[in-house]
Structures are given as C-alpha cells and as structure tokens.
Motif scaffolding. Structure first.
Motif, PDB file in Angstrom:
ATOM      1  N   LYS A  63       0.837  -1.340   0.061  1.00 59.25           N
ATOM      2  CA  LYS A  63       0.018   0.358   0.024  1.00 59.25           C
ATOM      3  C   LYS A  63       0.854   1.265   0.412  1.00 59.25           C
ATOM      4  CE  LYS A  63      -3.839  -1.842   2.231  1.00 59.25           C
ATOM      5  NZ  LYS A  63      -5.280  -2.246   3.142  1.00 59.25           N
ATOM      6  N   GLU A 118      -3.320  -3.174 -11.562  1.00 65.10           N
ATOM      7  CA  GLU A 118      -4.369  -2.731 -12.672  1.00 65.10           C
ATOM      8  C   GLU A 118      -5.090  -0.939 -11.719  1.00 65.10           C
ATOM      9  OE1 GLU A 118      -7.977  -3.052 -14.784  1.00 65.10           O
ATOM     10  OE2 GLU A 118      -6.546  -4.321 -14.348  1.00 65.10           O
ATOM     11  N   ARG A 119      -5.011  -1.147 -10.545  1.00 66.37           N
ATOM     12  CA  ARG A 119      -4.996   0.589  -9.823  1.00 66.37           C
ATOM     13  C   ARG A 119      -3.638   1.294 -10.339  1.00 66.37           C
ATOM     14  NH1 ARG A 119      -4.046   3.817  -6.356  1.00 66.37           N
ATOM     15  NH2 ARG A 119      -5.991   5.139  -5.066  1.00 66.37           N
ATOM     16  N   GLU A 120      -2.890   0.962 -10.644  1.00 65.40           N
ATOM     17  CA  GLU A 120      -1.377   1.880 -11.162  1.00 65.40           C
ATOM     18  C   GLU A 120      -2.550   2.465 -13.015  1.00 65.40           C
ATOM     19  OE1 GLU A 120       2.091   0.698 -11.255  1.00 65.40           O
ATOM     20  OE2 GLU A 120       2.180   0.614  -8.442  1.00 65.40           O
ATOM     21  N   LYS A 174       1.784   1.682  -3.424  1.00 67.16           N
ATOM     22  CA  LYS A 174       1.547   2.705  -4.487  1.00 67.16           C
ATOM     23  C   LYS A 174       1.099   4.209  -4.122  1.00 67.16           C
ATOM     24  CE  LYS A 174      -3.393   2.207  -2.075  1.00 67.16           C
ATOM     25  NZ  LYS A 174      -4.556   1.275  -2.331  1.00 67.16           N
ATOM     26  N   LYS A 190     -14.100   2.047  -9.954  1.00 66.19           N
ATOM     27  CA  LYS A 190     -13.279   0.597 -10.453  1.00 66.19           C
ATOM     28  C   LYS A 190     -12.571   1.156  -9.325  1.00 66.19           C
ATOM     29  CE  LYS A 190     -15.008  -0.644 -14.948  1.00 66.19           C
ATOM     30  NZ  LYS A 190     -13.939  -0.812 -16.056  1.00 66.19           N
ATOM     31  N   ILE A 191     -11.963   2.100  -9.112  1.00 65.30           N
ATOM     32  CA  ILE A 191      -9.799   2.614  -8.340  1.00 65.30           C
ATOM     33  C   ILE A 191     -11.006   1.838  -7.002  1.00 65.30           C
ATOM     34  CG2 ILE A 191      -8.919   3.874  -7.115  1.00 65.30           C
ATOM     35  CD1 ILE A 191      -8.620   5.213 -10.081  1.00 65.30           C
ATOM     36  N   LYS A 192     -12.340   2.635  -6.819  1.00 64.42           N
ATOM     37  CA  LYS A 192     -12.736   2.580  -5.126  1.00 64.42           C
ATOM     38  C   LYS A 192     -12.715   1.036  -4.937  1.00 64.42           C
ATOM     39  CE  LYS A 192     -15.162   6.956  -5.148  1.00 64.42           C
ATOM     40  NZ  LYS A 192     -16.532   7.655  -4.637  1.00 64.42           N
ATOM     41  N   LEU A 243      -3.627  -6.696  -8.261  1.00 66.89           N
ATOM     42  CA  LEU A 243      -4.973  -5.155  -7.745  1.00 66.89           C
ATOM     43  C   LEU A 243      -4.181  -4.259  -8.194  1.00 66.89           C
ATOM     44  CD1 LEU A 243      -6.444  -6.487  -4.720  1.00 66.89           C
ATOM     45  CD2 LEU A 243      -7.474  -6.431  -7.359  1.00 66.89           C
ATOM     46  N   TYR A 244      -2.863  -4.507  -7.644  1.00 68.20           N
ATOM     47  CA  TYR A 244      -1.519  -2.466  -7.562  1.00 68.20           C
ATOM     48  C   TYR A 244      -1.770  -2.381  -8.979  1.00 68.20           C
ATOM     49  CZ  TYR A 244      -0.766  -2.737  -2.585  1.00 68.20           C
ATOM     50  OH  TYR A 244      -0.545  -3.276  -1.280  1.00 68.20           O
ATOM     51  N   ILE A 302     -11.425  -1.699  -5.804  1.00 67.06           N
ATOM     52  CA  ILE A 302      -9.488  -1.622  -6.045  1.00 67.06           C
ATOM     53  C   ILE A 302      -9.374  -1.460  -4.221  1.00 67.06           C
ATOM     54  CG2 ILE A 302      -7.564  -2.262  -6.347  1.00 67.06           C
ATOM     55  CD1 ILE A 302      -7.935  -1.452  -9.346  1.00 67.06           C
ATOM     56  N   ASP A 303      -9.945  -0.136  -3.984  1.00 69.68           N
ATOM     57  CA  ASP A 303      -8.899   0.091  -2.798  1.00 69.68           C
ATOM     58  C   ASP A 303      -9.824  -0.819  -1.800  1.00 69.68           C
ATOM     59  OD1 ASP A 303      -7.661   1.430  -3.634  1.00 69.68           O
ATOM     60  OD2 ASP A 303      -8.854   4.175  -3.967  1.00 69.68           O
TER      61      ASP A 303
END
Length: 617
Positions: A410, A552-554, A413, A608-610, A549-550, A612-613
């Motif tokens: 975490k 995808e989030r980036e 990122k 979508k970002i939310k 997940l990391y 993943i978070d």
C-alpha cells in the motif's frame, strides 16, 4: 510637333496666343506611398527560410547592384540575423539540455555571417559608386538643360531668320526631351524657366496661324493618345504597375507642346480625370492592404493572448504538458499561415508571440527537470521498501508478515513514479521478495484447496439459480434477486484456478442477459462485472492477487488522469470556439457529446478504483 519641311509657311503678323494653362505634373501626380516600396521589397526577403537563401539573394543583388533597393537590403539583413539568432538559441538550448550551464555557453563562429558581411559591403560599395555616377549624371544633365534654356533665351532675345530660328527651336526641344534625369529639387524650377521661354518664343517670332495651328494639331493628336492610354490604365489589373505607367504618361504629356487655347482645358481635364481614376485605384489598393494587415494583426494578437493565458498551475503531469505542447505547435503552424501585420507592428507582434512560446517551453523544461528530481527521490524510497520486503521474505510468521508486506504494498502505491529506465527493475525486485514469501505461505497452507472445491460448488448453485430464474417474475423483484445473487457470488471465496474463468463467464453471461431484459444501465453492468473480476483476482494466492490488483489500480489511475486532461482540453476548445470563432454549431455539439461521454467514463473509472481500494484494505 512641327516637321522641319513645314517651316517655310508664310508668317502671320498677328501675335500667337500665349499658352497660359500648361499644367505641371505635380498637380495630379499621386504622392509616393511609402508602404508600397517597403511591402514589395520586404515580401521576398520575409519569404526566405534559410541563411543560404539570403546569401544567394545577396549574390544576385551584387550582380545587379544598380537595382538593389535599401529596403530589400535592410529586410535581408533583418532576416539573416533572425535566422542567425535562432541557430544560436537552438545550439544554446541543446548545450543546456546536455548538461551545460547557460553562463558557460560560447556560440560557434558563423562562417555564413562573414560571407553575409562581405556581400553587403560589396553591394554597398557598388551602390555607392552607382549613386555617385547617377548624381553626377543628374548634375551634368542639369547643366545641359540650363545651357538649352540659355540657347532658347538667345533665340527669344535675338530672333534672326524665322525659318532658321524655328529649326533651332525644334532642335532645342528635341535635345531637351532626350535629357532625362536631373536633381529632383530642380525639376519644377527648371521646367518653369523652360516653359516661359517656349511661350515667349512662340510670341516673339510671330509664327503664322497656319504654322501654329498645324503644331497645335500635332500636339493635340499626341495628347489625345496619351489620354486614351491613361484611360486604359483604369482597367489594368496590376494597380501598382498602372500607377508607374501613369507617371511616364505625365512626363510625355508635359514634354508635348501646347494645343489650341479653346481645347486646352478640355484635353487637360480628360487627362486629369483619367489620372484621378488610376490614382484612386492605387490608393484603394494600399488601403485594402492596410485593412488586411490589420486583420492579420488581430488574428496574431488573439494567438498571443491564448498562449499568454495558459494556466500553468493545471499542467501537473506529463500528459497535460504534452497535450498543451501539441496545442502550442498547432498555434505556431496557424501563425505561419497568417500574412504580414502592419510594418510598425509586424516585428513587435512576432517578438510577443516568440516570448510567450519561449516562456512556455522554459516552464516545460523546468517542470520536467523537477519531475526528474522527484523521480530520483521516489526511486530511493522504493529501494528502501525493497530492502524491507527482502528482509521479510524468509519469515514464517505468516499472519504478521502478510500484514506487514500488505502495508508495504500500500505504501508502494503512494510513492510517485520513477524513471522508466529503473521502474521495471525496482518493481521486479520488490514483487519478487513479496512473491517469494507468499509462495512459501501457500505451500504451508495447502489445506485451502478443499475450501476452494466447496466454493466452486456454491458458485455452480448460483449459476443454476440464475439459469432457472422465472422470466415472468416482476421486474423489481427479479432485479433485486439478481443483485442479491451477485452480492452472494462476490462473498464466496476462491475456487480452483482451472475452473475460475469458466465459472466467471457462465455467471456473467446470465447476469448480462437478465440485466438487459430488466433494462439495467450499461454503466452498472460494467461496474458489477468489474466487481466480480476483482473478487476473482482477490481469490488468487495473496501474492498473485495483490500484485494484480496494484497493477490494475495503477492502470486505472493513469487512465483517470488522461481522461481528466482530455476533458480539460475539450472544454478549453469549447470556450475558444464560443468567444473567438464562428465555427458551426455541429462542431460545438460534437465536442459537448465527447465531453459528456468522457465524464461518464471518468465516473466509472473512479468507482472501479474505489472497488480495488476496498479490496486491498
């Protein structure tokens, strides 16, 4: 004019009427238009794009120095040194970009400059010689004409045989017309003196009426032809050429002798009217040119204002700067298509535009320099995280170490980007340490396989439940049931990896089918599908799931920033079209449609970002 064989006509004792109304050219000659010479001479120079072209033009002028104008030479000099300065600025910029300091930059000697100065000096010397010769010729011509006036005066003061005097007079007139250039300051004074003695000659020698009428008739024919020529110039397409041709006609009109007194006003009025029309068109041409140059100035001013109004505080990413750079380049290309501004403003408006562009690219350079510095700091921070992860990878305290590594991921990122040169290597180092730990953990927790089999059976039951859903069920009830099924699906843990994609596909085909039947929005379907995907990813091994997940989030964050900048660009363009353009409504409508679509995609990306978070907390 009278031929010599006509001089034996009988004389008339009556005195010839004086020609009092002989007009001077200065009464109708249009004033020289300063803009004309400058515009004609500087246009060619301004069109040259390289120093080689300037030097080639100077070589041509050196061969024809007599016709080389000062205005064109000044324009060529200005163009050469602009190109010379641009080369130095480019070399300086490259020197600084390669690590040099501005203070230590020393420009390379310019061999073209030496050639330029040599050619200019050669032309100047030739022009000086030519001008001196021309001035001497004018002075010589002045003395010749003064001598002819003295001869004419002698004929008036001491008239002899009329036939001989008239022949002498005609010879003087011919010689007078053959001598052209004299100093400009003496032109009118010289002409007036000459005209006085011409009139006195006609009076004193008492030419008979037939002789006089014949001369008047010949002069009338000549002046009529000159009037016709002047009238034709009104239809000449090249108004500048017509103006210069008119000046020659005026000289011929002035050099032609008098006509009968009753026709003088008429023939002069006709010639003057034709001259007035040519002069009017000539003046209108330059007024039109001024209007066009003013419009060009207005367009260039708008472009300057656009560049000067850039909100640099909003340019905080690579994409934003590159997008704005393309806009600046487009404005520079637009600038090149616009013609000259008024002479007194042409250089000033260009300097203003160049200063605004230079300021933009300087700030861009400063921004990228700061980004490089930040990337270096980020690299050091990520190396520290790599060291921490490597120190924990052999730990067997599965729970506590998992929590620590998750926190490190975490923290990773939250750190900004690093140089592309190092990004893959440092990421690989970090993720390999994390992967090693989670691989060891998975081997120690293989009992999880039985749980995955149980989860697979639960998900198959949910697929069967959706497949047998009664299509006659009320829409709201069916929608709630589908959403509850999705929620239950997402709550179920991992399934065997080989079955994951097959089950996911079957389930979401049924969900999409029911949502389409129930008219659920495409955005909600996409978000629900994404949540299911995240759930499946999260169901992988901890090391693999977290890594995916990391990543995808980036990717989503980069897409989010790109869409924000694209929306900003479109909104700026809409504002410009509204206030500065007359584009059609269709273009504005199309831009608005794109903005609305981007805003919808932006909202979906944030959701979508939310998701993943929430999954990696």
């Amino acid at each position: 004019m009278m031929d010599t064989q006509d001089t034996n006509l009988p004389l008339n004792e009556g005195k010839l009427e004086e020609e009092k109304n002989v007009p001077e050219v200065s009464e109708v000659k249009a004033e020289e238009t300063p803009e004309e010479t400058t515009e004609v001479k500087t246009t060619a120079a301004a069109g040259l794009q390289t120093k080689e072209e300037v030097l080639n033009r100077l070589k041509d002028l050196s061969e024809d120095a007599e016709n080389a104008s000062k205005q064109e030479l000044d324009a060529l000099k200005q163009t050469f040194y602009k190109l010379h300065k641009a080369e130095q600025e480019s070399a300086k910029k490259k020197f600084i970009e390669e690590g040099g300091s501005e203070e230590s930059f020393i420009p390379e000697p310019d061999t073209d400059e030496a050639s330029f100065k040599s050619l200019m000096a050669e032309i100047k010397e030739k022009r000086s010689v030519l001008n001196a010769e021309l001035e001497k010729q004018k002075e010589d011509n002045l003395q010749i004409k003064l001598g002819l006036i003295e001869k004419l005066k002698a004929l008036v003061d001491c008239p002899e045989d009329v036939n001989k005097a008239y022949n002498d007079f005609k010879k003087i007139q011919q010689e007078w017309n053959e001598v052209k250039l004299v100093p400009q300051a003496k032109v009118n004074e010289l002409w007036k003196s000459y005209q006085v003695y011409v009139e006195k000659f006609y009076d004193i020698i008492k030419i008979n009426n037939e002789f006089r009428d014949y001369d008047f008739k010949k002069n009338l024919e000549i002046k009529t032809k000159l009037c016709e020529a002047a009238e034709r110039l009104a239809n000449e397409s090249d108004v500048v050429s017509a103006f210069h041709q008119l000046q020659k006609l005026h000289q011929e009109f002035r050099d032609t002798g008098p006509v009968a007194k009753e026709l003088r006003d008429e023939i002069w009025a006709r010639f003057k009217n034709a001259s007035t029309e040519v002069n009017r068109r000539h003046q209108q041409h330059f007024e039109s040119l001024k209007e066009m140059e003013q419009r060009n100035l207005d367009e260039k001013t708008v472009i300057c204002e656009i560049v000067e109004a850039i909100e640099y505080g909003e340019l905080n990413s690579f994409i934003a700067w590159e997008t704005k750079t393309q806009e600046i380049i487009a404005l520079q290309n637009k600038w090149k298509t616009i013609g000259f501004a008024p002479q007194k403003m042409n250089v000033k408006i260009f300097e203003r535009f160049r200063a605004a562009c230079d300021d933009f690219f300087k700030k861009k350079g400063d921004f990228f320099k700061k980004i490089k510095e930040d990337m270096s700091e980020n690299l050091e921070k990520k190396k520290v995280l790599c060291e921490k992860a490597e120190a924990l990878k052999d730990s067997t305290d599965w729970k506590e170490t998992s929590e620590v590594l998750t926190k490190l991921q975490k923290e990773w990122k939250t750190i900004g980007p690093v140089s592309k040169k190092y990004s893959d290597a440092v990421w690989k180092r970090f993720i390999e340490a994390c992967d090693y730990f989670f691989d060891q953990k998975n081997k120690a927790t293989s009992s999880q396989r039985s749980v995955e089999i149980e989860n697979m059976q639960k998900k198959k039951m949910l697929i069967e439940k959706l497949a047998t859903l009664d299509e006659n069920m009320e829409a709201s009830e069916a929608g709630n049931l589908v959403r509850e099924t999705i929620k239950e699906w997402n709550s179920i843990g991992h399934v065997p990896f080989k079955e994951k994609d097959k089950l996911y596909k079957q389930f979401h085909e049924l969900v999409d089918k029911h949502f389409e039947r129930l008219n659920v929005s495409a955005t909600n379907r996409k978000l629900n599908n994404f949540k299911s995907n995240i759930s499946n990813v999260n169901g992988q091994s901890e090391k693999g799931g977290a890594q995916s997940l990391y990543r995808e989030r980036e990717k989503l964050v980069r897409a989010y920033e790109a869409m924000k900048n694209e929306i900003k660009t479109y909104e700026n363009n809409l504002g410009f079209l509204t206030s500065s353009s007359k584009k059609g409504n269709s273009l504005v409508t199309e831009l608005n449609r794109k903005v609305e679509k981007l805003k919808s995609d932006l909202h979906l990306t944030m959701e979508k970002i939310k998701v993943i978070d929430q999954s990696i907390k």
